[in-house]
Scaffold this motif. Structure first.
Motif, PDB file in Angstrom:
ATOM      1  N   LEU A 121      47.227  41.422  34.979  1.00 26.18           N
ATOM      2  CA  LEU A 121      48.410  41.263  35.851  1.00 26.18           C
ATOM      3  C   LEU A 121      49.302  42.612  35.606  1.00 26.18           C
ATOM      4  O   LEU A 121      49.358  43.163  34.643  1.00 26.18           O
ATOM      5  N   ARG A 155      47.230  29.995  39.613  1.00 28.47           N
ATOM      6  CA  ARG A 155      47.216  31.271  40.086  1.00 28.47           C
ATOM      7  C   ARG A 155      46.534  31.306  41.768  1.00 28.47           C
ATOM      8  O   ARG A 155      46.893  31.857  42.603  1.00 28.47           O
ATOM      9  N   PRO A 156      45.309  30.725  41.725  1.00 24.92           N
ATOM     10  CA  PRO A 156      44.387  30.847  42.954  1.00 24.92           C
ATOM     11  C   PRO A 156      45.414  30.048  44.131  1.00 24.92           C
ATOM     12  O   PRO A 156      45.186  30.294  45.287  1.00 24.92           O
ATOM     13  N   ARG A 209      53.684  41.869  50.709  1.00 21.29           N
ATOM     14  CA  ARG A 209      52.659  41.525  51.248  1.00 21.29           C
ATOM     15  C   ARG A 209      52.679  40.173  52.146  1.00 21.29           C
ATOM     16  O   ARG A 209      52.195  40.114  53.368  1.00 21.29           O
ATOM     17  N   SER A 210      53.724  39.362  51.737  1.00 23.13           N
ATOM     18  CA  SER A 210      54.038  37.956  52.447  1.00 23.13           C
ATOM     19  C   SER A 210      55.231  37.906  52.735  1.00 23.13           C
ATOM     20  O   SER A 210      55.603  37.163  53.645  1.00 23.13           O
ATOM     21  N   GLU A 237      44.893  39.159  31.461  1.00 20.31           N
ATOM     22  CA  GLU A 237      44.919  38.619  32.704  1.00 20.31           C
ATOM     23  C   GLU A 237      44.771  39.419  33.827  1.00 20.31           C
ATOM     24  O   GLU A 237      44.518  39.194  35.018  1.00 20.31           O
ATOM     25  N   ASP A 274      53.539  37.011  47.575  1.00 25.29           N
ATOM     26  CA  ASP A 274      53.739  38.156  46.517  1.00 25.29           C
ATOM     27  C   ASP A 274      54.309  37.281  44.988  1.00 25.29           C
ATOM     28  O   ASP A 274      55.238  36.879  45.018  1.00 25.29           O
ATOM     29  N   MET A 275      53.417  37.651  44.243  1.00 22.84           N
ATOM     30  CA  MET A 275      53.386  37.032  42.887  1.00 22.84           C
ATOM     31  C   MET A 275      54.036  38.030  41.934  1.00 22.84           C
ATOM     32  O   MET A 275      53.637  39.202  41.858  1.00 22.84           O
ATOM     33  N   PHE A 322      48.356  30.563  44.622  1.00 28.51           N
ATOM     34  CA  PHE A 322      49.244  31.508  45.530  1.00 28.51           C
ATOM     35  C   PHE A 322      48.737  33.081  45.650  1.00 28.51           C
ATOM     36  O   PHE A 322      49.505  34.186  45.801  1.00 28.51           O
ATOM     37  N   ASP A 323      47.591  32.993  45.893  1.00 28.24           N
ATOM     38  CA  ASP A 323      46.661  34.279  46.284  1.00 28.24           C
ATOM     39  C   ASP A 323      47.329  34.919  47.504  1.00 28.24           C
ATOM     40  O   ASP A 323      47.312  36.268  47.299  1.00 28.24           O
ATOM     41  N   GLU A 324      47.675  34.283  48.517  1.00 29.01           N
ATOM     42  CA  GLU A 324      48.238  35.085  49.605  1.00 29.01           C
ATOM     43  C   GLU A 324      49.719  35.209  49.357  1.00 29.01           C
ATOM     44  O   GLU A 324      50.391  36.133  50.520  1.00 29.01           O
TER      45      GLU A 324
END
Length: 167
Positions: free
Chosen positions: A64, A41-42, A19-20, A62, A48-49, A44-46
């Protein structure tokens, strides 16, 4: 057109969904460490977590899906700590994060050290529970952390930054 995956270390591709192109591995033991990590968490929304913890139910709660489960460990049971350390080394080699963020405890420390050895940026956020002094894992993380944060103003030093508390 040829698309080359980002590489890390020995030229191996970085794991992730693309994604990123920037993979962040977030690691925390269960309990308060995990709860504090989830508050981040918010931010790092954009990106790749990928997450890692020692309790699968926490990740399920959560919602995940990109989660690695590490063996539980603490300093009082050396053989379990060794198993965890090996699992952390394998995880870092597999994921090849560009950044690692952890709120601790021992599995987070192991991951932070190995990620730093592979060139990742590393962030240690000491738990809010450590109001009198930094945690032992946190103290050990200082030489390996690109950034080290405390949640208590009176614990701030040149190396331990205070930017506020999560809770």
């Amino acid at each position: 057109m040829v698309h080359l995956a980002p590489t890390r270390g020995l030229g191996r591709p970085v794991a992730g969904d693309g994604r990123s192109g920037f993979t962040v591995l977030a690691v925390a033991s269960g309990g308060g460490h995990w709860e504090e990590l989830m508050l981040l968490r918010p931010a790092f929304d954009e990106l790749d977590m990928v997450f890692a913890t020692n309790i699968r139910e926490l990740a399920d709660r959560e919602g995940l899906t990109r989660v690695h489960i590490l063996p539980d460990a603490n300093r009082d049971v050396p053989i379990q700590a060794l198993r965890c350390m090996v699992a952390c080394a394998k995880l870092i080699w597999q994921v090849r994060p560009h950044m690692l963020v952890t709120t601790g405890a021992l599995p987070g420390l192991f991951c932070l050290v190995f990620a730093r050895m592979l060139g990742a940026r590393t962030v240690w956020l000491d738990s809010i529970a450590n109001s009198d002094r930094p945690s032992l894992s946190g103290i050990c993380a200082i030489p390996f952390a690109t950034q080290w944060f405390t949640q208590w103003r009176h614990l701030e030093t040149k190396r331990r930054r205070y930017e506020g508390a999560l809770l």
